[in-house]
Design a protein around this motif. Structure first.
Motif, short mmCIF file in Angstrom:
data_model
loop_
_atom_site.label_atom_id
_atom_site.label_comp_id
_atom_site.label_asym_id
_atom_site.label_seq_id
_atom_site.Cartn_x
_atom_site.Cartn_y
_atom_site.Cartn_z
N GLY A 79 9.33 -2.54 -10.79
CA GLY A 79 10.05 -2.25 -12.03
C GLY A 79 9.88 -0.80 -12.46
O GLY A 79 10.75 -0.22 -13.10
N GLU A 80 8.77 -0.21 -12.10
CA GLU A 80 8.51 1.20 -12.44
C GLU A 80 7.92 1.91 -11.23
O GLU A 80 7.31 1.28 -10.38
N GLY A 81 8.06 3.23 -11.21
CA GLY A 81 7.43 4.01 -10.14
C GLY A 81 8.26 4.05 -8.88
O GLY A 81 9.42 3.63 -8.87
N GLN A 82 7.65 4.55 -7.82
CA GLN A 82 8.41 4.81 -6.60
C GLN A 82 8.56 3.57 -5.71
O GLN A 82 7.92 2.54 -5.93
N LEU A 83 9.41 3.70 -4.71
CA LEU A 83 9.62 2.64 -3.72
C LEU A 83 8.35 2.49 -2.88
O LEU A 83 7.78 3.48 -2.45
N ARG A 84 7.90 1.25 -2.67
CA ARG A 84 6.74 1.02 -1.79
C ARG A 84 7.26 0.68 -0.40
O ARG A 84 8.16 -0.15 -0.26
N VAL A 85 6.68 1.33 0.59
CA VAL A 85 7.14 1.13 1.97
C VAL A 85 6.02 0.51 2.80
O VAL A 85 4.87 0.97 2.75
N PHE A 86 6.36 -0.52 3.55
CA PHE A 86 5.37 -1.24 4.36
C PHE A 86 5.83 -1.31 5.82
O PHE A 86 7.03 -1.40 6.10
N LEU A 87 4.85 -1.30 6.70
CA LEU A 87 5.10 -1.58 8.10
C LEU A 87 4.31 -2.85 8.36
O LEU A 87 3.07 -2.81 8.39
N GLY A 88 4.99 -3.97 8.49
CA GLY A 88 4.27 -5.24 8.48
C GLY A 88 3.55 -5.35 7.16
O GLY A 88 4.15 -5.19 6.09
N GLU A 89 2.23 -5.57 7.20
CA GLU A 89 1.45 -5.68 5.96
C GLU A 89 0.87 -4.34 5.52
O GLU A 89 0.27 -4.23 4.46
N ARG A 90 1.05 -3.32 6.34
CA ARG A 90 0.40 -2.03 6.06
C ARG A 90 1.25 -1.19 5.09
O ARG A 90 2.43 -0.93 5.35
N ASP A 91 0.63 -0.75 3.99
CA ASP A 91 1.34 0.08 3.01
C ASP A 91 1.30 1.53 3.49
O ASP A 91 0.23 2.13 3.59
N VAL A 92 2.47 2.10 3.82
CA VAL A 92 2.52 3.48 4.34
C VAL A 92 3.20 4.42 3.35
O VAL A 92 3.59 5.53 3.71
N THR A 93 3.34 3.97 2.11
CA THR A 93 4.08 4.74 1.09
C THR A 93 3.63 6.20 1.00
O THR A 93 4.47 7.10 0.96
N GLY A 94 2.32 6.42 0.94
CA GLY A 94 1.82 7.79 0.78
C GLY A 94 1.88 8.54 2.10
O GLY A 94 2.29 9.72 2.15
N GLU A 95 1.52 7.86 3.17
CA GLU A 95 1.40 8.54 4.46
C GLU A 95 2.74 9.10 4.98
O GLU A 95 2.77 10.15 5.60
N ILE A 96 3.83 8.40 4.69
CA ILE A 96 5.11 8.89 5.22
C ILE A 96 5.57 10.17 4.52
O ILE A 96 6.52 10.81 4.96
N ARG A 97 4.91 10.52 3.41
CA ARG A 97 5.29 11.76 2.70
C ARG A 97 4.27 12.88 2.93
O ARG A 97 4.30 13.91 2.28
N SER A 98 3.35 12.66 3.88
CA SER A 98 2.36 13.69 4.16
C SER A 98 3.06 14.92 4.76
O SER A 98 4.19 14.84 5.27
#
Ligand code: CDP
Length: 228
Positions: A79-98
């Protein structure tokens, strides 16, 4: 699916840091539509290529990674904030913007097999109820029959300032001339590649966002959608 007015597909394209993501997220929430952020898919491929150290131009290895991303990519818009991105169960939201993934993304994105896999993924994610889809080739290649096509632009200086501010807000140390250089480099590769380059789609609504707020841009798109 066909793009009727009850299930609109809104394609939003534009160069790096032109405001696509923020505008697309705000619009998706306002219209209660699904959001498909194609850049986050290419970024996931780039991140995995960096992590596995296979190099961003090794077409076989990066192609295999793209198939994994196609099978395991998942995204959630809270509802708020950025899109969360997952690969399977792994949250890669921050890493993909490194910085590393950002530095490699335009190279992996010009590999044709990567584009084929990601385009299939984007099409498969769009449900019957419509979507806001953002990227570089959405109106030209992925959904050429979209209900509404939008192309966002902003001056290079303004785009560099925006990206620099984003980094600072996240606590990432950044240098504005280096940020400007990276954006120029990505724009060059994205616009000159052979396979579906960044281009203004036929019939697109062009919006220069340089001196506009996100709310103004979203309003303009919502109004244009009413007239389709
Ligand atoms: O948010 P930003 O404008 O920095 O980029 P992005 O939308 O996350 O996209 C990152 C990169 O993915 C782009 O620079 C392109 O190289 C690639 N991309 C693409 O080739 N095709 C798309 N439809 C979307 C992104």
């Amino acid at each position: 699916m066909t793009e009727g007015s009850g299930s609109p597909i809104i394609a939003i394209d534009g160069p790096a840091a032109s405001g696509k993501s923020t505008v697309a997220i705000t619009l998706a929430r306002r219209l209660d539509l699904q959001l498909v952020d194609s850049g986050s898919m290419y970024r996931t491929v780039a991140f995995l290529a960096m992590e596995s150290r296979c190099g961003s131009t090794d077409e076989m290895a990066v192609g295999a990674i793209a198939r994994t991303v196609r099978a395991e990519y998942r995204a959630e818009l809270p509802g708020e904030g950025q899109l969360r991105v997952f690969l399977g169960e792994r949250d890669v939201t921050g890493e993909i913007r490194s910085a590393e993934a950002t530095g490699a993304v335009s190279d992996v994105s010009r590999i044709p097999v990567v584009r084929e896999e990601m385009v299939d993924l984007q099409r498969s994610m769009v449900s019957r109820s419509g979507a806001v889809v953002e990227g570089r080739d959405i109106g030209t290649t992925v959904f050429p029959d979209a209900t509404l096509k939008v192309f966002l632009e902003a001056t290079a200086g303004e785009r560099a300032r925006r990206r620099y501010r984003e980094y600072r807000e996240k606590g990432i140390d950044a240098n504005i001339s280096e940020v400007a250089r990276q954006i120029r480099k990505r724009d060059e590769i994205d616009s000159s590649r052979e396979s579906s380059p960044l281009a203004i789609p036929d019939g697109a609504l062009l919006i220069d966002t340089t001196e506009k707020t996100v709310a103004q841009v979203v309003e303009e798109i919502a109004e244009a959608l009413e007239d389709v």
